[in-house]
Design a protein around this motif. Structure first.
Motif, PDB file in Angstrom:
ATOM      1  N   GLY A  77      -3.030  -7.213 -12.462  1.00 51.47           N
ATOM      2  CA  GLY A  77      -4.134  -6.975 -11.373  1.00 51.47           C
ATOM      3  C   GLY A  77      -5.099  -7.689 -12.114  1.00 51.47           C
ATOM      4  O   GLY A  77      -5.940  -6.507 -11.089  1.00 51.47           O
ATOM      5  N   MET A  78      -5.168  -8.575 -12.679  1.00 50.36           N
ATOM      6  CA  MET A  78      -6.095  -9.212 -13.485  1.00 50.36           C
ATOM      7  C   MET A  78      -7.094  -8.057 -14.100  1.00 50.36           C
ATOM      8  O   MET A  78      -8.725  -8.022 -13.674  1.00 50.36           O
ATOM      9  CB  MET A  78      -7.233  -9.518 -12.022  1.00 50.36           C
ATOM     10  CG  MET A  78      -6.329 -10.297 -11.521  1.00 50.36           C
ATOM     11  SD  MET A  78      -5.715 -11.564 -12.574  1.00 50.36           S
ATOM     12  CE  MET A  78      -7.198 -13.216 -13.300  1.00 50.36           C
ATOM     13  N   GLN A  79      -7.109  -7.464 -15.122  1.00 45.44           N
ATOM     14  CA  GLN A  79      -7.528  -6.578 -16.300  1.00 45.44           C
ATOM     15  C   GLN A  79      -8.245  -7.793 -17.133  1.00 45.44           C
ATOM     16  O   GLN A  79      -7.641  -8.833 -17.316  1.00 45.44           O
ATOM     17  CB  GLN A  79      -7.055  -5.450 -16.836  1.00 45.44           C
ATOM     18  CG  GLN A  79      -6.486  -4.570 -15.772  1.00 45.44           C
ATOM     19  CD  GLN A  79      -4.435  -4.609 -15.266  1.00 45.44           C
ATOM     20  OE1 GLN A  79      -4.476  -6.179 -15.303  1.00 45.44           O
ATOM     21  NE2 GLN A  79      -4.524  -3.646 -14.663  1.00 45.44           N
ATOM     22  N   ARG A  80      -9.638  -7.348 -18.184  1.00 46.17           N
ATOM     23  CA  ARG A  80      -9.774  -7.924 -18.998  1.00 46.17           C
ATOM     24  C   ARG A  80      -9.025  -7.920 -19.999  1.00 46.17           C
ATOM     25  O   ARG A  80      -8.473  -7.366 -20.442  1.00 46.17           O
ATOM     26  CB  ARG A  80     -10.882  -7.755 -19.392  1.00 46.17           C
ATOM     27  CG  ARG A  80     -10.933  -6.115 -20.105  1.00 46.17           C
ATOM     28  CD  ARG A  80     -10.626  -6.564 -21.855  1.00 46.17           C
ATOM     29  NE  ARG A  80     -12.276  -6.318 -22.573  1.00 46.17           N
ATOM     30  CZ  ARG A  80     -12.150  -6.820 -23.127  1.00 46.17           C
ATOM     31  NH1 ARG A  80     -10.913  -7.277 -24.063  1.00 46.17           N
ATOM     32  NH2 ARG A  80     -12.970  -7.589 -23.999  1.00 46.17           N
ATOM     33  N   SER A  81      -9.097  -9.457 -20.621  1.00 47.58           N
ATOM     34  CA  SER A  81      -8.188  -9.871 -21.447  1.00 47.58           C
ATOM     35  C   SER A  81      -8.600  -9.987 -22.695  1.00 47.58           C
ATOM     36  O   SER A  81     -10.104 -10.571 -22.667  1.00 47.58           O
ATOM     37  CB  SER A  81      -6.492 -10.951 -21.170  1.00 47.58           C
ATOM     38  OG  SER A  81      -7.671 -12.755 -21.458  1.00 47.58           O
ATOM     39  N   GLY A  82      -8.810 -10.814 -23.791  1.00 46.07           N
ATOM     40  CA  GLY A  82      -8.858 -10.961 -24.750  1.00 46.07           C
ATOM     41  C   GLY A  82      -9.700 -12.491 -24.304  1.00 46.07           C
ATOM     42  O   GLY A  82     -10.356 -13.013 -24.983  1.00 46.07           O
ATOM     43  N   ALA A  83      -9.047 -13.341 -23.585  1.00 45.34           N
ATOM     44  CA  ALA A  83      -9.213 -14.890 -22.805  1.00 45.34           C
ATOM     45  C   ALA A  83     -10.123 -14.741 -22.166  1.00 45.34           C
ATOM     46  O   ALA A  83     -10.595 -15.672 -21.861  1.00 45.34           O
ATOM     47  CB  ALA A  83      -7.585 -15.684 -22.648  1.00 45.34           C
ATOM     48  N   THR A  84     -10.714 -13.688 -20.951  1.00 40.32           N
ATOM     49  CA  THR A  84     -11.112 -13.711 -20.709  1.00 40.32           C
ATOM     50  C   THR A  84     -12.951 -13.613 -21.055  1.00 40.32           C
ATOM     51  O   THR A  84     -13.362 -12.940 -22.176  1.00 40.32           O
ATOM     52  CB  THR A  84     -11.968 -12.036 -19.913  1.00 40.32           C
ATOM     53  OG1 THR A  84     -10.284 -11.909 -19.480  1.00 40.32           O
ATOM     54  CG2 THR A  84     -12.176 -11.888 -18.587  1.00 40.32           C
ATOM     55  N   PRO A  85     -13.261 -14.722 -20.239  1.00 40.85           N
ATOM     56  CA  PRO A  85     -14.661 -15.596 -20.985  1.00 40.85           C
ATOM     57  C   PRO A  85     -16.237 -14.765 -20.637  1.00 40.85           C
ATOM     58  O   PRO A  85     -15.705 -13.458 -19.625  1.00 40.85           O
ATOM     59  CB  PRO A  85     -15.154 -16.086 -20.049  1.00 40.85           C
ATOM     60  CG  PRO A  85     -13.785 -17.068 -19.467  1.00 40.85           C
ATOM     61  CD  PRO A  85     -12.929 -15.950 -18.969  1.00 40.85           C
ATOM     62  N   LEU A  86     -16.999 -14.631 -20.896  1.00 48.03           N
ATOM     63  CA  LEU A  86     -18.403 -13.521 -21.105  1.00 48.03           C
ATOM     64  C   LEU A  86     -18.684 -14.193 -19.899  1.00 48.03           C
ATOM     65  O   LEU A  86     -18.544 -14.969 -19.164  1.00 48.03           O
ATOM     66  CB  LEU A  86     -19.324 -14.071 -21.979  1.00 48.03           C
ATOM     67  CG  LEU A  86     -20.694 -13.556 -22.188  1.00 48.03           C
ATOM     68  CD1 LEU A  86     -20.518 -11.909 -22.939  1.00 48.03           C
ATOM     69  CD2 LEU A  86     -21.440 -14.430 -22.874  1.00 48.03           C
ATOM     70  N   GLY A  87     -19.226 -13.030 -19.171  1.00 48.70           N
ATOM     71  CA  GLY A  87     -19.818 -12.710 -17.330  1.00 48.70           C
ATOM     72  C   GLY A  87     -18.977 -12.843 -16.179  1.00 48.70           C
ATOM     73  O   GLY A  87     -19.494 -12.637 -15.499  1.00 48.70           O
ATOM     74  N   ALA A  88     -17.591 -12.637 -16.795  1.00 47.85           N
ATOM     75  CA  ALA A  88     -16.690 -12.971 -15.796  1.00 47.85           C
ATOM     76  C   ALA A  88     -16.241 -10.959 -15.812  1.00 47.85           C
ATOM     77  O   ALA A  88     -15.631 -10.320 -16.056  1.00 47.85           O
ATOM     78  CB  ALA A  88     -14.850 -13.454 -16.303  1.00 47.85           C
ATOM     79  N   LYS A  89     -15.916 -10.891 -14.133  1.00 48.43           N
ATOM     80  CA  LYS A  89     -15.987  -9.658 -13.105  1.00 48.43           C
ATOM     81  C   LYS A  89     -14.215  -9.557 -13.199  1.00 48.43           C
ATOM     82  O   LYS A  89     -13.024 -10.730 -13.050  1.00 48.43           O
ATOM     83  CB  LYS A  89     -15.723 -10.081 -12.160  1.00 48.43           C
ATOM     84  CG  LYS A  89     -17.210  -9.491 -11.947  1.00 48.43           C
ATOM     85  CD  LYS A  89     -17.968  -9.288 -10.554  1.00 48.43           C
ATOM     86  CE  LYS A  89     -20.298  -9.256 -10.944  1.00 48.43           C
ATOM     87  NZ  LYS A  89     -20.976 -10.461 -10.857  1.00 48.43           N
ATOM     88  N   THR A  90     -13.684  -9.221 -14.025  1.00 47.66           N
ATOM     89  CA  THR A  90     -12.146  -8.019 -13.845  1.00 47.66           C
ATOM     90  C   THR A  90     -12.407  -7.074 -12.794  1.00 47.66           C
ATOM     91  O   THR A  90     -12.646  -5.923 -12.870  1.00 47.66           O
ATOM     92  CB  THR A  90     -11.441  -8.018 -14.478  1.00 47.66           C
ATOM     93  OG1 THR A  90     -11.669  -7.271 -15.931  1.00 47.66           O
ATOM     94  CG2 THR A  90     -11.526 -10.334 -16.246  1.00 47.66           C
ATOM     95  N   THR A  91     -11.009  -5.933 -12.706  1.00 45.02           N
ATOM     96  CA  THR A  91     -10.362  -4.802 -12.368  1.00 45.02           C
ATOM     97  C   THR A  91     -11.030  -4.291 -13.184  1.00 45.02           C
ATOM     98  O   THR A  91     -11.584  -2.654 -12.631  1.00 45.02           O
ATOM     99  CB  THR A  91      -9.514  -5.000 -12.070  1.00 45.02           C
ATOM    100  OG1 THR A  91      -8.292  -5.215 -13.310  1.00 45.02           O
ATOM    101  CG2 THR A  91      -8.793  -5.601 -11.079  1.00 45.02           C
ATOM    102  N   THR A  92     -11.421  -4.865 -14.415  1.00 50.55           N
ATOM    103  CA  THR A  92     -11.520  -3.552 -15.559  1.00 50.55           C
ATOM    104  C   THR A  92     -13.475  -4.080 -16.452  1.00 50.55           C
ATOM    105  O   THR A  92     -14.080  -2.938 -17.533  1.00 50.55           O
ATOM    106  CB  THR A  92     -11.120  -3.997 -17.309  1.00 50.55           C
ATOM    107  OG1 THR A  92     -10.376  -4.549 -17.268  1.00 50.55           O
ATOM    108  CG2 THR A  92     -10.017  -3.089 -17.049  1.00 50.55           C
ATOM    109  N   THR A  93     -13.728  -4.798 -15.911  1.00 53.08           N
ATOM    110  CA  THR A  93     -14.733  -4.819 -16.021  1.00 53.08           C
ATOM    111  C   THR A  93     -16.047  -5.741 -14.812  1.00 53.08           C
ATOM    112  O   THR A  93     -16.412  -6.590 -14.420  1.00 53.08           O
ATOM    113  CB  THR A  93     -14.865  -6.656 -17.576  1.00 53.08           C
ATOM    114  OG1 THR A  93     -13.880  -7.747 -16.724  1.00 53.08           O
ATOM    115  CG2 THR A  93     -14.722  -6.193 -18.605  1.00 53.08           C
ATOM    116  N   PRO A  94     -15.671  -4.832 -13.898  1.00 51.07           N
ATOM    117  CA  PRO A  94     -16.442  -5.195 -12.475  1.00 51.07           C
ATOM    118  C   PRO A  94     -17.932  -5.906 -12.686  1.00 51.07           C
ATOM    119  O   PRO A  94     -18.167  -6.381 -11.237  1.00 51.07           O
ATOM    120  CB  PRO A  94     -16.314  -3.592 -12.054  1.00 51.07           C
ATOM    121  CG  PRO A  94     -16.426  -2.277 -12.696  1.00 51.07           C
ATOM    122  CD  PRO A  94     -15.717  -2.940 -14.506  1.00 51.07           C
ATOM    123  N   THR A  95     -18.803  -5.447 -13.694  1.00 49.39           N
ATOM    124  CA  THR A  95     -20.116  -5.691 -13.844  1.00 49.39           C
ATOM    125  C   THR A  95     -20.180  -7.416 -14.532  1.00 49.39           C
ATOM    126  O   THR A  95     -20.877  -7.801 -15.008  1.00 49.39           O
ATOM    127  CB  THR A  95     -20.747  -4.843 -14.300  1.00 49.39           C
ATOM    128  OG1 THR A  95     -21.182  -4.812 -15.762  1.00 49.39           O
ATOM    129  CG2 THR A  95     -20.958  -3.517 -12.816  1.00 49.39           C
TER     130      THR A  95
END
Length: 294
Positions: free
Chosen positions: A133-151
């Motif tokens: 479901g596209m939750q954030r991982s350690g590879a997710t860039p700063l500022g990117a929205k995912t299902t667990t970093t909606p902002t």
């Protein structure tokens, strides 16, 4: 290298259950063309463990071991030792996502590198946990929205390449799904080494990154042309920046041209954008300096 040099044989068939525009499927196609039929894939929980298709109609034309999230490199270690003890040169390749590499699988990967396991570890990086479901991982860039970093994610991407380099591998490289011939060449080279090798491949994801499916190749090229994703090889400690990134470094496109088409960066705050630009510039400078010293 021209396309005529790429083998015509296919080891990944058309019957995958991948999403439309899946770039990791394209990547794996060229990985297997480079490794050939005497290959075993070790795949931890990730998108690739699902897109193989439903048994018995698998899309993979080589043996595949689907293992637990944290166990891929450990499984590959035992498998490689067994093959070598039997006098076999079978290519053992871990093909893992960023969640199974930067996060859950990092301990077994580090252990296999430290032990000198004869295998190739490939991380295909779509910068989130795509399979669940596209939750954030350690590879997710700063500022990117995912299902667990909606902002937008509030911390920076983990530098797995620096972590891998700290293990003093004889060969490691970066690649991008938009440059398949580069992938083919680097995988073929990695497999000529005895011991652990590592390739980190950017794999844009249409549903996760929120862009149209037909733009997958364009998205990968924008990443490289902006300098956000650098292509290089590090062989016996010597860094060589690959041709597409060499060209991009002379006149990179604005970072905004890469971020704007992606819904995950919509509304990114000015502070995060500035940090991304700063880190990009620092990385370009660092890699250029390292290559000059090599």
């Amino acid at each position: 290298m021209i396309i005529a040099e790429i083998p015509k044989e296919e080891y990944m068939k058309k019957c995958t259950s991948a999403c439309a525009g899946c770039s990791s499927s394209l990547t794996l196609r060229y990985v297997l063309k480079a490794s050939g039929p005497d290959t075993v894939l070790v795949i931890p929980a990730c998108c690739t463990s699902v897109i193989q298709g439903i048994y018995p109609n698998t899309a993979m034309n080589v043996p595949v071991y689907n293992v637990a999230f944290a166990a891929a490199a450990a499984c590959a270690s035992g498998m490689s030792e067994a093959f070598r003890e039997a006098g076999k040169k079978t290519n053992v390749i871990v093909y893992a996502g960023d969640g199974g590499t930067l996060d859950i699988g990092i301990q077994s990967m580090s252990g296999a590198f430290e032990r000198g396991t004869d295998f190739l570890y490939i991380c295909y990086d779509n910068e989130a946990y795509g399979n669940t479901g596209m939750q954030r991982s350690g590879a997710t860039p700063l500022g990117a929205k995912t299902t667990t970093t909606p902002t937008g994610k509030t911390v920076e991407k983990k530098d797995i390449d620096a972590i891998a380099a700290a293990h003093h591998l004889e060969y490691m490289a970066t690649a991008c799904s938009a440059y398949p011939l580069d992938i083919y060449k680097k995988v073929a080279k990695a497999l000529t080494f005895r011991g652990p090798t590592f390739i980190h491949i950017l794999a844009p994801c249409p549903p996760g990154w929120r862009y149209p499916t037909e733009k997958t190749i364009d998205m990968g090229k924008l990443a490289v042309k902006s300098g956000m994703w650098m292509l290089y090889e590090r062989e016996h400690g010597k860094l060589t920046i690959s041709a597409p990134s060499k060209t991009a470094m002379k006149k990179p496109i604005p970072l905004e041209d890469y971020l704007a088409p992606q819904g995950r960066f919509k509304g990114i705050d000015a502070k995060s954008l500035e940090i991304l630009k700063q880190r990009l510039a620092e990385n370009l400078k660092k890699l250029a300096a390292e290559e000059a010293k090599s």
